[in-house]
Design a protein around this motif. Structure first.
Motif, PDB file in Angstrom:
ATOM      1  N   ASN A 202       0.603  -1.300   0.182  1.00 38.88           N
ATOM      2  CA  ASN A 202       0.017   0.104  -0.013  1.00 38.88           C
ATOM      3  C   ASN A 202       1.074   1.665  -0.066  1.00 38.88           C
ATOM      4  O   ASN A 202       2.216   1.643   0.756  1.00 38.88           O
ATOM      5  N   LEU A 203       0.702   2.191  -1.191  1.00 43.21           N
ATOM      6  CA  LEU A 203       1.745   3.121  -1.275  1.00 43.21           C
ATOM      7  C   LEU A 203       1.694   3.965  -0.481  1.00 43.21           C
ATOM      8  O   LEU A 203       2.364   5.202   0.351  1.00 43.21           O
ATOM      9  N   GLN A 204       0.631   4.247   0.547  1.00 44.87           N
ATOM     10  CA  GLN A 204       0.267   5.162   2.030  1.00 44.87           C
ATOM     11  C   GLN A 204       1.278   4.989   2.972  1.00 44.87           C
ATOM     12  O   GLN A 204       1.554   4.817   3.223  1.00 44.87           O
ATOM     13  N   ASP A 205       1.270   3.227   3.022  1.00 45.90           N
ATOM     14  CA  ASP A 205       1.944   2.112   4.427  1.00 45.90           C
ATOM     15  C   ASP A 205       3.480   2.756   3.925  1.00 45.90           C
ATOM     16  O   ASP A 205       4.425   3.474   4.649  1.00 45.90           O
ATOM     17  N   VAL A 206       4.120   2.428   2.898  1.00 44.29           N
ATOM     18  CA  VAL A 206       5.530   2.966   2.170  1.00 44.29           C
ATOM     19  C   VAL A 206       5.227   4.416   2.284  1.00 44.29           C
ATOM     20  O   VAL A 206       6.642   4.229   3.827  1.00 44.29           O
ATOM     21  N   ALA A 207       4.942   5.494   2.618  1.00 44.58           N
ATOM     22  CA  ALA A 207       5.208   6.485   2.717  1.00 44.58           C
ATOM     23  C   ALA A 207       5.023   6.906   4.038  1.00 44.58           C
ATOM     24  O   ALA A 207       5.790   7.662   4.651  1.00 44.58           O
ATOM     25  N   VAL A 208       4.264   6.153   4.491  1.00 44.92           N
ATOM     26  CA  VAL A 208       4.385   6.749   6.016  1.00 44.92           C
ATOM     27  C   VAL A 208       5.080   6.517   6.362  1.00 44.92           C
ATOM     28  O   VAL A 208       6.212   6.744   7.552  1.00 44.92           O
ATOM     29  N   TYR A 209       6.177   4.869   5.735  1.00 42.11           N
ATOM     30  CA  TYR A 209       7.314   4.521   6.752  1.00 42.11           C
ATOM     31  C   TYR A 209       8.415   5.895   6.275  1.00 42.11           C
ATOM     32  O   TYR A 209       9.115   5.504   7.330  1.00 42.11           O
ATOM     33  N   ALA A 210       8.434   6.255   5.589  1.00 44.28           N
ATOM     34  CA  ALA A 210       9.292   6.843   4.729  1.00 44.28           C
ATOM     35  C   ALA A 210       9.647   8.424   5.335  1.00 44.28           C
ATOM     36  O   ALA A 210      10.260   8.543   5.843  1.00 44.28           O
ATOM     37  N   LEU A 211       8.965   8.811   5.659  1.00 43.42           N
ATOM     38  CA  LEU A 211       8.297   9.519   6.700  1.00 43.42           C
ATOM     39  C   LEU A 211       7.869   9.756   7.610  1.00 43.42           C
ATOM     40  O   LEU A 211       9.570  10.558   8.306  1.00 43.42           O
ATOM     41  N   ARG A 212       8.246   8.507   8.276  1.00 41.57           N
ATOM     42  CA  ARG A 212       8.840   8.458  10.644  1.00 41.57           C
ATOM     43  C   ARG A 212      10.415   8.860   9.632  1.00 41.57           C
ATOM     44  O   ARG A 212      11.432   8.756  10.729  1.00 41.57           O
ATOM     45  N   PHE A 213      10.422   7.640   8.863  1.00 40.97           N
ATOM     46  CA  PHE A 213      12.026   7.155   8.628  1.00 40.97           C
ATOM     47  C   PHE A 213      13.283   9.212   8.201  1.00 40.97           C
ATOM     48  O   PHE A 213      14.025   9.409   9.183  1.00 40.97           O
ATOM     49  N   LEU A 214      11.909   9.534   7.862  1.00 34.69           N
ATOM     50  CA  LEU A 214      13.036  10.806   7.357  1.00 34.69           C
ATOM     51  C   LEU A 214      13.669  11.936   8.525  1.00 34.69           C
ATOM     52  O   LEU A 214      13.634  12.638   8.964  1.00 34.69           O
ATOM     53  N   ALA A 215      11.677  12.092   9.531  1.00 38.69           N
ATOM     54  CA  ALA A 215      11.442  13.198  10.655  1.00 38.69           C
ATOM     55  C   ALA A 215      12.874  12.492  11.568  1.00 38.69           C
ATOM     56  O   ALA A 215      13.410  12.940  12.245  1.00 38.69           O
ATOM     57  N   ILE A 216      13.262  11.047  11.539  1.00 34.89           N
ATOM     58  CA  ILE A 216      14.092  11.082  12.779  1.00 34.89           C
ATOM     59  C   ILE A 216      15.880  11.025  12.567  1.00 34.89           C
ATOM     60  O   ILE A 216      16.934  11.989  12.564  1.00 34.89           O
ATOM     61  N   TYR A 217      16.173  10.206  10.637  1.00 37.43           N
ATOM     62  CA  TYR A 217      17.399  10.411  10.429  1.00 37.43           C
ATOM     63  C   TYR A 217      18.053  11.748   9.693  1.00 37.43           C
ATOM     64  O   TYR A 217      19.064  11.720   9.467  1.00 37.43           O
ATOM     65  N   TYR A 218      16.443  12.362   8.614  1.00 38.03           N
ATOM     66  CA  TYR A 218      16.946  13.039   8.077  1.00 38.03           C
ATOM     67  C   TYR A 218      15.600  14.485   8.303  1.00 38.03           C
ATOM     68  O   TYR A 218      15.138  15.696   7.390  1.00 38.03           O
ATOM     69  N   PRO A 219      15.701  15.400   9.186  1.00 45.26           N
ATOM     70  CA  PRO A 219      14.591  16.013   9.518  1.00 45.26           C
ATOM     71  C   PRO A 219      15.005  17.589   8.597  1.00 45.26           C
ATOM     72  O   PRO A 219      13.749  17.478   8.440  1.00 45.26           O
ATOM     73  N   ASP A 220      16.499  17.553   8.626  1.00 45.81           N
ATOM     74  CA  ASP A 220      16.238  18.932   7.696  1.00 45.81           C
ATOM     75  C   ASP A 220      16.295  19.014   6.528  1.00 45.81           C
ATOM     76  O   ASP A 220      16.049  19.800   6.001  1.00 45.81           O
ATOM     77  N   ARG A 221      16.702  17.933   6.250  1.00 46.13           N
ATOM     78  CA  ARG A 221      15.704  17.667   4.134  1.00 46.13           C
ATOM     79  C   ARG A 221      14.780  17.845   4.463  1.00 46.13           C
ATOM     80  O   ARG A 221      13.835  18.438   3.584  1.00 46.13           O
ATOM     81  N   LEU A 222      13.736  16.862   5.398  1.00 49.98           N
ATOM     82  CA  LEU A 222      12.377  16.582   5.009  1.00 49.98           C
ATOM     83  C   LEU A 222      11.402  18.600   5.279  1.00 49.98           C
ATOM     84  O   LEU A 222      11.361  18.400   4.440  1.00 49.98           O
ATOM     85  N   LYS A 223      12.638  19.075   6.746  1.00 48.13           N
ATOM     86  CA  LYS A 223      11.312  20.184   7.002  1.00 48.13           C
ATOM     87  C   LYS A 223      12.105  21.371   5.321  1.00 48.13           C
ATOM     88  O   LYS A 223      11.563  22.143   4.899  1.00 48.13           O
ATOM     89  N   VAL A 227       9.034  22.800   2.898  1.00 45.08           N
ATOM     90  CA  VAL A 227       8.986  24.249   3.929  1.00 45.08           C
ATOM     91  C   VAL A 227       8.540  24.015   5.079  1.00 45.08           C
ATOM     92  O   VAL A 227       7.517  24.776   5.121  1.00 45.08           O
ATOM     93  N   LEU A 228       8.819  23.260   6.076  1.00 48.19           N
ATOM     94  CA  LEU A 228       7.856  22.985   8.112  1.00 48.19           C
ATOM     95  C   LEU A 228       9.249  23.863   8.773  1.00 48.19           C
ATOM     96  O   LEU A 228       9.944  23.669   8.175  1.00 48.19           O
ATOM     97  N   SER A 229       8.194  24.274   9.266  1.00 42.26           N
ATOM     98  CA  SER A 229       9.191  25.360  10.615  1.00 42.26           C
ATOM     99  C   SER A 229       9.597  24.247  11.261  1.00 42.26           C
ATOM    100  O   SER A 229       9.985  24.419  11.829  1.00 42.26           O
ATOM    101  N   HIS A 230       8.183  23.189  11.734  1.00 38.62           N
ATOM    102  CA  HIS A 230       8.478  21.980  12.740  1.00 38.62           C
ATOM    103  C   HIS A 230       8.051  21.064  11.648  1.00 38.62           C
ATOM    104  O   HIS A 230       7.051  20.621  10.471  1.00 38.62           O
TER     105      HIS A 230
END
Ligand code: G4P
Length: 281
Positions: A202-223, A227-230
């Motif tokens: 399921n594409l949404q499941d994959v994206a949830v996984y990817a976004l959670r991973f990015l939030a932990i390991y690459y938060p600055d790039r995600l922001k 364009v997220l302030s947090h």
């Protein structure tokens, strides 16, 4: 190509690789540098057994270079020599022959000690799961385009050797092995990097996984990218913010989560968030 790996398929794939191993001196185990564990065959040690082996961390151009360095040290500690390569551009590919030569030196010296004056070329087989870049590497080493056989075990054709300079011969068909897909996280990582088709999970499941991973390991790039302030803790809120910023909207102006999932995964796979590594030593 979507591959159905039934138990019969796996047994056949293993048998085919085992047959090919009889013909060769050295195995080039190809993995994806972004997921060097998740893109490995779970039975690789058993299958390759005592053949000399070099691990090639392919698509290193897309992986986080610091993490790739850590992986090289990690594998070295297990007596596995790992080389970062980019089969598409050719970076690092030349080194493969030199490293293989060094690995096989004792064997060839023994042959020479027995009176064989001119040792034959080293013979190698590339093995790996689908989509790690086996065909790309074969073509890169061959310096020409070799037709790709289907990613299905059992597709047989006459075995041919490809000459790579004077010192190496490569089997023209790689050994195709299956990933450890019974592990859910492995499946999500394979899907995130595009190694398996988007229709499998399921594409949404994959994206949830990817976004959670990015939030932990690459938060600055995600922001930066979105364009997220947090980064909101709540994943739905994160989908909403990205969706609104990027115009992933359905009728009535509500955020279309499928569109957000597609956008995020496309961004990851096309390096819009930079070089990323999803397996960590
Ligand atoms: P396989 O034989 O193991 O199944 O894999 P294959 O060579 O077909 O490669 C799978 C995809 O990975 C291809 O992209 C290929 O171009 C890409 N690829 C292979 N090696 C590298 C590498 O070192 N770096 C990068 N960045 N990409 C690599 P594709 O989108 O499926 O096809 P196409 O873009 O070549 O048309």
């Amino acid at each position: 190509m979507t591959i159905q790996w039934f138990p019969g398929h796996m047994a056949k794939a293993k048998r085919e690789v085992t047959e090919k191993l009889k013909l060769i001196d050295i195995v080039f185990e190809l993995v994806d540098a972004r997921i060097p564990i998740s893109s490995r065959n779970p039975l690789i040690d058993e299958i390759v057994a005592n053949k000399p082996r070099i691990m090639l961390l392919n698509k290193a151009d897309m992986a986080d270079p610091d993490v790739t360095k850590q992986w090289i040290d990690f594998f070295a500690a297990q007596q596995i020599e790992a080389l970062p390569i980019d089969s598409q551009s050719g970076t690092g590919v030349k080194q493969i022959v030199a490293v293989a030569k060094e690995r096989l030196r004792p064997k060839f010296e023994k042959m020479m000690a027995k009176g064989i004056k001119r040792p034959r070329a080293m013979r190698a087989l590339i093995v790996g799961i689908p989509n790690v870049g086996k065909s790309t590497l074969i073509n890169r080493l061959a310096g020409k385009h070799i037709a790709k056989t289907g990613d299905t075990p059992g597709v047989t054709k006459a075995q041919q050797w490809i000459k790579v300079g004077k010192e190496l011969e490569l089997l023209d068909t790689p050994g195709i092995l299956w990933p450890k897909f019974e592990d859910e996280e492995v499946g999500l990582k394979l899907a995130t990097t595009g190694a398996i088709k988007d229709t499998i999970l399921n594409l949404q499941d994959v994206a949830v996984y990817a976004l959670r991973f990015l939030a932990i390991y690459y938060p600055d790039r995600l922001k930066e990218r979105y364009v997220l302030s947090h980064i909101p803790e709540d994943i739905v809120q994160l989908f909403d913010e990205i969706g609104k910023k990027r115009g992933c909207l359905a009728a009535g102006g509500v955020v279309d989560y499928d569109k957000v999932a597609e956008l995020v995964l496309r961004d990851i796979r096309t390096e819009k968030l930079g070089r990323l590594s999803f397996d960590r030593p």
